[in-house]
Scaffold this motif. Structure first.
Motif, PDB file in Angstrom:
ATOM      1  N   GLU A  49       1.137  -1.131   0.244  1.00 26.61           N
ATOM      2  CA  GLU A  49       0.102   0.280   0.116  1.00 26.61           C
ATOM      3  C   GLU A  49       0.827   1.539   0.204  1.00 26.61           C
ATOM      4  O   GLU A  49       2.095   1.176   0.770  1.00 26.61           O
ATOM      5  CB  GLU A  49      -0.503   0.020   1.061  1.00 26.61           C
ATOM      6  CG  GLU A  49      -1.834  -1.164   1.279  1.00 26.61           C
ATOM      7  CD  GLU A  49      -3.332  -0.820   2.628  1.00 26.61           C
ATOM      8  OE1 GLU A  49      -2.709   0.049   2.977  1.00 26.61           O
ATOM      9  OE2 GLU A  49      -3.992  -1.706   2.456  1.00 26.61           O
ATOM     10  N   PRO A  50       0.789   2.397  -1.032  1.00 28.67           N
ATOM     11  CA  PRO A  50       1.337   3.823  -0.833  1.00 28.67           C
ATOM     12  C   PRO A  50       0.696   4.163   0.411  1.00 28.67           C
ATOM     13  O   PRO A  50       0.026   4.233   0.492  1.00 28.67           O
ATOM     14  CB  PRO A  50       0.904   5.127  -2.429  1.00 28.67           C
ATOM     15  CG  PRO A  50      -0.603   3.660  -2.256  1.00 28.67           C
ATOM     16  CD  PRO A  50      -0.318   2.176  -1.863  1.00 28.67           C
ATOM     17  N   ALA A  51       2.370   5.155   0.788  1.00 22.51           N
ATOM     18  CA  ALA A  51       2.112   5.565   1.719  1.00 22.51           C
ATOM     19  C   ALA A  51       1.556   7.401   1.085  1.00 22.51           C
ATOM     20  O   ALA A  51       1.767   7.310   0.107  1.00 22.51           O
ATOM     21  CB  ALA A  51       3.287   5.814   2.881  1.00 22.51           C
ATOM     22  N   PRO A  52       1.052   7.845   2.265  1.00 21.48           N
ATOM     23  CA  PRO A  52       0.604   9.068   1.744  1.00 21.48           C
ATOM     24  C   PRO A  52       1.250   9.974   0.968  1.00 21.48           C
ATOM     25  O   PRO A  52       1.175  11.085   0.303  1.00 21.48           O
ATOM     26  CB  PRO A  52       0.086   9.569   3.664  1.00 21.48           C
ATOM     27  CG  PRO A  52      -0.035   8.802   4.414  1.00 21.48           C
ATOM     28  CD  PRO A  52       0.598   7.502   3.587  1.00 21.48           C
ATOM     29  N   ALA A  53       3.211  10.027   1.589  1.00 23.52           N
ATOM     30  CA  ALA A  53       3.445  11.111   0.961  1.00 23.52           C
ATOM     31  C   ALA A  53       4.087  10.841  -0.181  1.00 23.52           C
ATOM     32  O   ALA A  53       4.533  11.578  -1.131  1.00 23.52           O
ATOM     33  CB  ALA A  53       4.799  10.485   2.129  1.00 23.52           C
ATOM     34  N   ALA A  54       3.780   9.422  -1.115  1.00 19.18           N
ATOM     35  CA  ALA A  54       4.157   8.980  -2.489  1.00 19.18           C
ATOM     36  C   ALA A  54       2.957   9.476  -2.744  1.00 19.18           C
ATOM     37  O   ALA A  54       3.500  10.364  -4.040  1.00 19.18           O
ATOM     38  CB  ALA A  54       4.640   7.615  -2.360  1.00 19.18           C
ATOM     39  N   SER A  55       1.710   9.534  -2.916  1.00 19.45           N
ATOM     40  CA  SER A  55       0.881  10.114  -3.440  1.00 19.45           C
ATOM     41  C   SER A  55       0.558  11.694  -3.914  1.00 19.45           C
ATOM     42  O   SER A  55       0.367  11.324  -5.147  1.00 19.45           O
ATOM     43  CB  SER A  55      -0.801   9.677  -2.764  1.00 19.45           C
ATOM     44  OG  SER A  55      -1.842  10.870  -3.078  1.00 19.45           O
ATOM     45  N   SER A  57       3.651  12.954  -3.885  1.00 12.16           N
ATOM     46  CA  SER A  57       4.798  12.879  -5.161  1.00 12.16           C
ATOM     47  C   SER A  57       4.009  12.842  -6.091  1.00 12.16           C
ATOM     48  O   SER A  57       4.410  13.160  -7.572  1.00 12.16           O
ATOM     49  CB  SER A  57       5.953  12.380  -4.684  1.00 12.16           C
ATOM     50  OG  SER A  57       6.840  12.624  -5.875  1.00 12.16           O
ATOM     51  N   THR A  58       3.366  12.471  -6.685  1.00 17.03           N
ATOM     52  CA  THR A  58       2.735  11.925  -7.915  1.00 17.03           C
ATOM     53  C   THR A  58       2.478  13.354  -8.276  1.00 17.03           C
ATOM     54  O   THR A  58       1.868  13.327  -9.544  1.00 17.03           O
ATOM     55  CB  THR A  58       1.854  10.282  -7.576  1.00 17.03           C
ATOM     56  OG1 THR A  58       2.882   9.818  -7.619  1.00 17.03           O
ATOM     57  CG2 THR A  58       1.304  10.423  -9.505  1.00 17.03           C
TER      58      THR A  58
END
Length: 395
Positions: A49-55, A57-58
């Motif tokens: 599951e992606p971490a909120p920080a990764a979302s 960045s996208t």
């Protein structure tokens, strides 16, 4: 007493395990781990599951991509408009623009670009561009990438051929040389060479006009020749005609001043008209009018001669008697040969003959005819006088 002691022992035995067991467990867990007994460790997050920080960045990357499209000078108006709207919206709007919206906007801009090229291009460009517009978006992009340049080369060579056909000697020579070269040489002629060659041709033409022109044309032409290429071009397009009008007006006035009645009449009518009327007068009208004046003069001269002949015929008396002028000549000759006694009669006859000559118009106008006739008649008169003397002697 004994029963109370027994009860206390039983309670101690029962409570001992409960006290000892938690203590040993707590010591064991403290030795093996970091968490104390009775405390639960937090659940670990799943690795997929992606971490909120990764979302976050996208979304930033998407917006950066949309901003790059908006800032690209090569982007068309519809593409920039769509990118601006996406950037003003949500992350989902930006993602939709990058996945599909930009391509539909590019298609619209490409077709608009082809329409603009068709409007500005030559025959070959127009034909190829229209064929692309009637095809697919791949046909449109093929035209923009390749087809327009092939068609433009054909139009450029056609344009050079037209300039060669219509140009002067310098333009023709330079244009033919360009047509035998590369497309770069063709375009160099269209952009620079034709104007250099045309300036040379213009100056040659200017010299020819000066040589054939009147005073005003010569003055204006020399001033242009000493100026720039623009001055020469302006003289050829406008100045020579204004100067020629001036020369034509002066020439028409000169012809009018020395012409006959019909010439003056025709010149006056031309001056009351346009400059074309003046040129028509100079080209043909003056000659037609001069011919009329000549015919009128010849008719007047013939009329005078006829009147003189009729006047001379009117003094001839019926019955073949000689005119008074001839009689006077005979009398004069006779007077010269007769005796002195005949002098008064001869003088009178001479006076009478003068009047007769004035009446009939004979005199200085025809001296040689009168002189010849007088000589002949004088000889005849002398013979008459001699005959008369002989008759008198015989008596």
């Amino acid at each position: 007493m004994k029963l109370a002691r027994v009860s206390a022992v039983l309670v101690a035995v029962a409570l001992a395990p409960a006290v000892l067991l938690p203590s040993s467990a707590s010591a064991a867990e403290t030795t093996d781990g970091n968490q104390p007994l009775g405390v639960s460790a937090p659940d670990a997050a799943p690795e997929d599951e992606p971490a909120p920080a990764a979302s976050a960045s996208t979304e930033q990357e998407d917006r950066a991509a949309a901003q790059a499209i908006l800032s690209d000078p090569a982007s068309g108006p519809h593409l920039r408009e769509a990118a601006g709207k996406a950037l003003a919206g949500t992350a989902q709007d930006v993602r939709h623009f990058l996945e599909s919206g930009q391509y539909s906007a590019r298609d619209t801009d490409d077709r608009i670009r082809v329409s603009q090229i068709i409007h500005q291009g030559g025959p070959a460009v127009q034909k190829a561009g229209q064929a692309a517009m009637n095809g697919t978006i791949e046909d449109v992009r093929q035209f923009l990438a390749v087809g327009q340049y092939v068609a433009r080369e054909s139009d450029d060579r056609l344009r050079v051929s037209q300039l060669v056909e219509a140009g002067g000697p310098g333009v023709r020579a330079a244009g033919l040389a360009a047509l035998e070269g590369t497309i770069e040489e063709v375009r160099q002629f269209l952009e620079v060479g034709q104007y250099v060659a045309r300036e040379s041709d213009d100056r040659v033409r200017l010299v020819q006009i000066i040589s054939a022109g009147g005073p005003a044309v010569q003055e204006a032409g020399k001033a242009a020749f000493n100026g720039t290429a623009e001055d020469v071009r302006k003289f050829l397009e406008v100045g020579q005609y204004a100067a020629r009008d001036s020369d034509d007006l002066v020439r028409a006035a000169q012809i009018e001043s020395r012409g006959g009645p019909e010439v003056k009449k025709a010149a006056a009518a031309a001056f009351n008209g346009t400059i074309q009327d003046i040129r028509d007068f100079l080209a043909t009208g003056q000659y037609v009018a001069a011919a009329k004046d000549k015919a009128a003069a010849e008719a007047a001269s013939a009329a005078k001669e006829k009147a003189a002949a009729e006047a001379a015929a009117q003094v001839q008396p019926a019955g073949g008697v000689q005119p008074a002028s001839l009689t006077a000549s005979v009398a004069a000759a006779a007077a010269a040969a007769a005796p002195t006694t005949a002098a008064p009669s001869a003088v009178a006859t001479t006076v009478a003959s003068g009047s007769a000559l004035a009446a009939t118009g004979a005199g200085p106008a025809l001296p040689w005819e009168v002189g010849g006739a007088a000589a002949a008649l004088g000889l005849g008169a002398a013979m008459v006088v001699t005959a008369r003397r002989r008759s008198a002697d015989e008596r």
